[in-house]
Design a protein around this motif. Structure first.
Motif, short mmCIF file in Angstrom:
data_model
loop_
_atom_site.label_atom_id
_atom_site.label_comp_id
_atom_site.label_asym_id
_atom_site.label_seq_id
_atom_site.Cartn_x
_atom_site.Cartn_y
_atom_site.Cartn_z
N PRO A 325 -57.58 9.44 40.21
CA PRO A 325 -59.02 9.68 40.42
C PRO A 325 -59.86 8.55 39.82
CG PRO A 325 -57.94 11.68 39.66
CD PRO A 325 -56.93 10.58 39.55
N CYS A 326 -60.92 8.19 40.52
CA CYS A 326 -61.75 7.07 40.03
C CYS A 326 -62.39 7.40 38.68
CB CYS A 326 -62.81 6.70 41.06
SG CYS A 326 -63.91 8.04 41.56
N GLY A 327 -62.60 8.70 38.38
CA GLY A 327 -63.13 9.07 37.09
C GLY A 327 -62.20 8.72 35.94
N VAL A 328 -60.91 8.77 36.20
CA VAL A 328 -59.92 8.38 35.19
C VAL A 328 -59.99 6.87 34.95
CG1 VAL A 328 -57.46 8.28 34.64
CG2 VAL A 328 -58.42 10.31 35.75
N ILE A 329 -60.16 6.10 36.03
CA ILE A 329 -60.25 4.64 35.91
C ILE A 329 -61.50 4.25 35.12
CG2 ILE A 329 -60.41 2.48 37.18
CD1 ILE A 329 -57.73 3.80 37.54
N THR A 330 -62.65 4.82 35.46
CA THR A 330 -63.88 4.45 34.76
C THR A 330 -63.83 4.86 33.30
OG1 THR A 330 -64.98 6.53 35.42
CG2 THR A 330 -65.25 4.63 36.87
N ALA A 331 -63.20 6.01 33.00
CA ALA A 331 -63.07 6.42 31.60
C ALA A 331 -62.14 5.49 30.84
CB ALA A 331 -62.56 7.86 31.53
N THR A 332 -61.07 5.05 31.48
CA THR A 332 -60.11 4.16 30.83
C THR A 332 -60.74 2.81 30.50
OG1 THR A 332 -58.29 5.22 32.04
CG2 THR A 332 -57.86 3.05 31.08
#
Length: 348
Positions: A325-332
């Motif tokens: 999920p793109c939310g995981v990428i932005t959080a990382t």
């Protein structure tokens, strides 16, 4: 009679563009980069499509494979456009909140606006699973606005203080996150699964219907944020200076807070909780065009759109065929960036 800065004249909007000549060229280059990334993103997937074929499909020219138009126009293009729209909303929301609080470490997720939108949307998904799609942005907006108003009232003490807004917002965010977890704990398994996937922050499976539900919010509040950018410049100087210039500070702050809540609510309702875009986009925008909000607002919006499109693209290619999920990428990416900003600001 005191001069009110709430009266906007048409020739005032592009003022910063005349004063800062590098802004239009920066926006032009940034737009070209976004278009290139979107073409690459649309062509990436389980069935790769060359960029030239993507461009041919988008302009309606014949392609090497008759399946390309269906894959691009029905499956991939709306997803990419939704990702861009969500990033625009988050970039604007974060820019407004950082200007209002005069704190570069603030973003919608940190002070509870995203949490309010998430709680309202999860409640709708878990308690009323058969509601139509257009109700989700409305409920998320109501949740974000209700939390923003609640934070504002709790922080009020003969006026609204930026530091009180932040402290109260952090506390409210923690309480709302607990309520969201409680809803998920007692919900039906099918609805809970949908809510959990949605909370991860993803544009997977987004269609033209999702884009149509997002566009009205962007069409209304993006122009308003651009119009009120000059007011945000004045508020950023401090309440005393703003009042001395004739601004009705509390009224203007309320309007800007409403705009920020609307943008955050629309983004959360469409793609779930995509963390820290509202933090990164304004900072990257300032590095390109400076702190003047008349140029920064649109730059941060485009930067937010670019971040989410890139995150969605990376989420599809890093561990293909598994999608992250793109939310995981932005959080990382955003968490180390937040720590970097925290350390840098402590040294000042």
């Amino acid at each position: 009679m005191r001069k009110s800065w709430l009266v906007i004249r048409p020739w005032q909007l592009p003022l910063s563009f005349r004063l800062e000549r590098h802004v239009p060229s920066t926006l032009l280059v940034l737009s070209a980069v976004i278009l290139a990334v979107m073409v690459l993103s649309v062509g990436q997937g389980e069935y790769p499509i060359p960029p030239l074929e993507v461009l041919k499909t988008l302009v309606g020219l014949p392609t090497a494979n008759p399946d390309y138009p269906f894959i691009i126009n029905t499956l991939r293009l709306p997803r990419t456009l939704v990702a861009f729209g969500v990033g625009v909303a988050l970039g604007i929301s974060g820019t407004i909140l950082q200007g209002l609080t005069r704190n570069p470490l603030v973003e919608p997720g940190i002070i509870g606006v995203n949490a309010g939108a998430s709680l309202a949307a999860v409640a709708l998904i878990v308690l009323f699973p058969n509601v139509p799609l257009f109700a989700l942005p409305v409920s998320a907006f109501v949740g974000a606005l209700a939390v923003a108003i609640f934070i504002y009232l709790l922080a009020w003490d003969k006026g609204s203080s930026p530091i009180r807004l932040i402290l109260v917002g952090v506390g409210i965010a923690a309480v709302i996150s607990a309520l969201t977890t409680l809803l998920i704990t007692f919900g039906e398994i099918d609805s809970v699964t949908q809510a959990l996937v949605w909370l991860a922050g993803s544009v997977y499976g987004r269609s033209w219907e999702h884009l149509r539900s997002l566009l009205p919010w962007l069409a209304v509040f993006v122009p308003l944020s651009l119009v009120w950018a000059r007011q945000l410049n004045i508020i950023s100087l401090g309440d005393d200076i703003a009042r001395g210039l004739g601004m009705q500070v509390e009224w203007q702050r309320n309007l800007l807070l409403l705009t920020s809540a609307a943008m955050a609510g629309a983004a959360v309702a469409t793609a779930g909780t995509i963390s820290l875009v509202g933090l990164m986009a304004p900072h990257l925008g300032r590095q390109l065009v400076g702190p003047n909000h008349e140029g920064l607002m649109l730059t941060a919006a485009l930067m937010g759109g670019l971040i989410v499109v890139l995150a969605d693209w990376l989420g599809r290619i890093l561990f293909a065929p598994i999608e992250i999920p793109c939310g995981v990428i932005t959080a990382t990416v955003g968490a180390p960036y937040f720590l970097y900003l925290l350390i840098r600001n402590r040294k000042r």
